[in-house]
Enzyme design. Structure first.
Site, short mmCIF file in Angstrom:
data_model
loop_
_atom_site.label_atom_id
_atom_site.label_comp_id
_atom_site.label_asym_id
_atom_site.label_seq_id
_atom_site.Cartn_x
_atom_site.Cartn_y
_atom_site.Cartn_z
N THR A 1 -4.93 10.63 -0.53
CA THR A 1 -6.27 10.42 0.02
C THR A 1 -6.59 11.45 1.10
O THR A 1 -5.72 12.13 1.62
CB THR A 1 -6.40 9.02 0.64
OG1 THR A 1 -5.44 8.89 1.71
CG2 THR A 1 -6.19 7.94 -0.40
N HIS B 1 0.78 -1.24 0.00
CA HIS B 1 0.00 0.00 0.00
C HIS B 1 0.82 1.29 0.00
O HIS B 1 0.31 2.35 -0.37
CB HIS B 1 -0.93 0.01 1.23
CG HIS B 1 -2.18 0.79 1.03
ND1 HIS B 1 -2.26 1.92 0.24
CD2 HIS B 1 -3.43 0.62 1.53
CE1 HIS B 1 -3.49 2.40 0.26
NE2 HIS B 1 -4.22 1.63 1.02
N TYR C 1 -14.54 6.07 8.91
CA TYR C 1 -13.56 6.52 7.93
C TYR C 1 -14.03 6.10 6.54
O TYR C 1 -14.27 4.92 6.29
CB TYR C 1 -12.21 5.86 8.25
CG TYR C 1 -11.04 6.22 7.36
CD1 TYR C 1 -9.97 6.95 7.88
CD2 TYR C 1 -10.96 5.81 6.03
CE1 TYR C 1 -8.87 7.26 7.10
CE2 TYR C 1 -9.87 6.12 5.24
CZ TYR C 1 -8.83 6.84 5.78
OH TYR C 1 -7.73 7.16 5.00
#
EC number: 2.3.1.21
Length: 773
Positions: free
Chosen positions: A602, A473, A589
């Site tokens: 993000t 990630h 979230y």
């Protein structure tokens, strides 16, 4: 072995008659072709650098401007208002240049300067235009005249065929919100989650921060925003990802699944051959920067493409304090894991990519190889699945030299990692629920030693030829991998295809060197570390409660008839499902993106709002009427969409507070407010997987070729992770994760509540599931 001989360009032996030199013409040929390939890639990069560097103009426009200037000079017209004459006088003080030469050179120099000035003006104008985000807040379906004029100007300045990175220098910088605005939005977000006493205490902390410490931290942050390309992204990558010392598996890495109901072939090697070739075609298009930049609002507003740079040839390198990301410009091989062995497979032959049938041939040779794993080899990748510090120490001690270093380099410098899995996964009609859950869990963590979790992508091909991806990630976010994955699935089925007997199309090639085994020398002490890593990783993997299911009662088509955003609809369904499941609200979230800005990644949308709580409470109150619930639903949807737009346009809450916290640590000052904010757990973490390339094939004509999307592990030990993908008009797929060790959570239970919540909300509109037809 034949491949060993081909790998050596020349050999010599000393004889009584002198030196006997033997050349391998095949090896020399491959060396020459490799060199040509390398120079070709360098030329393409150079050419693309020029094209991108002069955007939004094009290189040929330089000639037009220069010819225009010189032509006007010959016509006795001075377009420079005397500047050409000044340039001419300063060119040659010795008098050796003729007047005609000086005029031409002066005209070329002035024309070039004028051309550069026009480019910079166009680029700055485009950046100013792209800084306007009022279009996002306009009523859906209604566009003002000023917005239409603005769009037309953006299109004019965007050129006809922009390359992948063309817009990078024209994208605006991420703005730094005012401290008071961020604090105010934060307090609004936690109001429904706190008792009055706790909220008053937090309000006092927040107001003190906004007046005293906040402005000081903000000054440093603004200074960084003027200097850095993006004031968030580098710190986000370092402190959220690379400095994390826990396992990547489950905690950070995520997965992507393929089509649910269709398997185009049942031959594992053939599926691997086609899909690996499709991945390489995508990589070639990426290297040439020929991918179209993603644009919103009718292909008008560009998104940042920076995250594509590290999609391939990338690996995360463990360190004792922090990891690093290793990215190389080119890689000509992949590493394949099968039955405990590691194989290096070259991707080029005769100066070209291996064709699908040739890749199938390579994969089949690996599957047929009877050799056994070397000591410690089979479960070596467990080091990448567990805590980072033991792996970093082990890497430094046992993999810094010799054959272990060479083999580890081959893995880390591979284009990507491939696992030929020995298990069978995917949808089974006789047990649909358990089969899909098993498929998802296998992609998330496998057996903890058959995925190289440090690689940017690990491509998995199961024994029954189902496929999937496990992605690291830190280097980029899921939409980048999703973009690749959409291309691979469509190319595999609709472009490459298979023969009638299930093999890749084309012929085998006996001249291709066979895959080579990577060699390891793993001592007993290292094997003990591997076993310990596997033990801790297995505990983590076995604790994951993962439920993945298709929701086909209705989809985006029916939700649109409700005149609401599909994402807002699903987010409110998640709030309702969570309340049904837990009997309380929690900090939620939802991942949004900030790629309207250069190097944006993000931002968080805090989906649990006062408005959503009011709606959920009305749904749970038997005394409330359908009209009351519907009214509250629409108010909550509007609020959610507003928060999402704020997040996308740089006015979010969490990234700003995170960066202020980092500044406070650098300054060695303590902030009780920031410390408390950043320690709040996200017990419901959600994300939508976007469908980005709808033009690849027609979903309506091919309804069975739908992707399942992907998912991730739970963020909190006592919370849920929920991912969803909206495909076509009638299909949504959900992925729900939690932990068995938490007595409060149950992914299957939450899934049932979510299905019911979706149906409860659609019923408010008086629509039935048949309305989609």
């Amino acid at each position: 072995m034949a491949e060993a001989h081909q790998a050596v360009a020349f050999q010599f032996t000393v004889t009584p008659d002198g030196i006997d030199l033997r050349l391998s013409h095949e090896a020399l040929k491959q060396i020459c072709l490799s060199g040509l390939h390398s120079w070709k890639k360098k030329f393409i990069r150079f050419k693309n650098g020029i094209i991108t560097g002069v955007f939004p103009a094009n290189p040929s426009s330089w000639l037009i401007v220069v010819v225009g200037v010189i032509s006007s000079m010959h016509a006795k017209v001075d377009p420079s208002l005397g500047m050409i004459a000044k340039i001419s006088r300063t060119l040659d003080t010795t008098g050796r240049m003729s007047s005609q030469t000086k005029n031409i050179v002066s005209g070329v120099l002035f024309g070039t300067g004028l051309w550069v000035a026009v480019i910079m003006t166009m680029r700055y104008s485009l950046k100013v235009l792209l800084s306007y985000h009022g279009w996002m807040f306009a009523e859906h379906g209604k566009m003002s005249r000023s917005t239409k004029i603005w769009m037309a100007m953006v299109k004019v300045l965007s050129g006809r065929k922009p390359m992948l990175y063309s817009f990078q220098t024209s994208l605006p910088r991420l703005p730094v919100p005012a401290v008071k605005d961020t604090v105010s939005r934060y307090l609004e977000s936690v109001r429904p989650l706190m008792k009055e006493e706790d909220f008053q205490r937090m309000t006092a902390l927040a107001q003190d921060f906004a007046v005293n410490l906040g402005p000081k931290l903000q000054w440093y942050l603004k200074l960084k925003s003027w200097w850095a390309t993006n004031y968030v992204s580098d710190w986000w990558e370092e402190y959220i990802y690379l400095r994390g010392r826990g396992p990547l598996m489950v905690n950070s890495n995520y997965y992507a699944m393929e089509m649910l109901y269709i398997t185009p072939t049942h031959i594992q090697a053939a599926r691997a051959g086609n899909t690996i070739h499709a991945i390489l075609l995508y990589r070639r298009t990426l290297d040439r920067e020929e991918l179209k930049p993603i644009r919103l609002l009718g292909s008008t507003i560009p998104l940042c493409s920076a995250q594509w740079e590290r999609l391939f040839n990338t690996s995360r390198i463990p360190g004792e304090e922090t990891d690093t990301i290793q990215h190389i410009k080119d890689s000509r091989h992949i590493v394949v894991y099968h039955r405990g062995r590691y194989f290096k497979v070259w991707l080029y032959h005769d100066g070209r990519l291996l064709r699908p049938r040739e890749l199938e041939q390579q994969m089949q040779q690996i599957l047929d190889d009877p050799s056994e794993p070397q000591p410690g080899e089979a479960k070596l990748a467990a080091l990448t699945a567990a805590d980072r510090v033991p792996w970093a120490k082990c890497r430094q001690t046992y993999f810094a030299r010799g054959k272990n270093k060479q083999s580890l380099d081959a893995v880390e410098k591979a284009a990507f990692f491939v696992t030929l899995d020995e298990s069978e996964q995917g949808y089974r009609e006789e047990d649909p629920e358990a089969s899909i859950d098993s498929y998802a869990k296998s992609l998330l963590h496998g057996r903890c030693f058959d995925r190289w979790f440090d690689k940017s992508i690990t491509f998995v091909v199961f024994k029954n030829s189902k496929i999937g991806i496990n992605a690291e990630h830190s280097w980029a976010d899921a939409p980048v991998v999703g973009h690749l994955w959409e291309y691979v699935m469509a190319t595999d089925v609709f472009q490459l295809g298979y023969s009638e007997d299930g093999h890749c199309k084309g012929d085998t090639n006996p001249n291709i060197p066979k895959p080579t085994r990577l060699q390891w020398d793993i001592p007993g002490e290292c094997q003990e570390v591997i076993d310990a890593s596997l033990s801790s990783a297995s505990l983590l993997a076995n604790d994951v409660d993962l439920h993945s299911f298709p929701f086909d009662s209705f989809g985006k088509g029916l939700i649109k008839k409700c005149r609401t955003s599909p994402d807002a609809f699903i987010q409110l369904a998640l709030q309702l499902a969570h309340y049904k499941d837990m009997g309380k609200f929690c900090l939620t979230y939802e991942a949004s993106m900030t790629r309207l800005f250069r190097e944006g990644r993000t931002e968080t949308v805090r989906s649990c709002t006062m408005e959503s709580c009011n709606f959920v409470q009305a749904m749970m109150d038997p005394k409330s009427t359908a009209e009351q619930r519907l009214k509250l639903f629409k108010i909550a949807c509007e609020k959610h969409q507003h928060l999402y737009r704020l997040a996308m346009t740089g006015a979010g809450i969490d990234r700003h507070l995170f960066c202020l916290y980092v500044v406070s640590k650098y300054l060695a000052v303590d902030s009780p407010f920031l410390k408390e904010v950043l320690s709040e757990p996200w017990r419901l973490s959600t994300s939508q997987t976007p469908q980005q390339q709808v033009e690849l094939f027609d979903f309506e004509k091919n309804p069975d070729y739908v992707s399942c999307g992907g998912g991730f592990g739970p963020v909190a030990d006592d919370g849920y992770g929920v991912s969803y993908i909206i495909v076509g008009e009638n299909f949504i797929h959900f992925h729900i994760s939690s932990k068995f060790s938490s007595p409060e959570t149950d992914s299957h239970r939450f899934g049932k509540h979510l299905r019911q919540a979706m149906m409860d909300i659609i019923t408010l509109f008086g629509l039935t599931i048949n309305s989609k037809k």
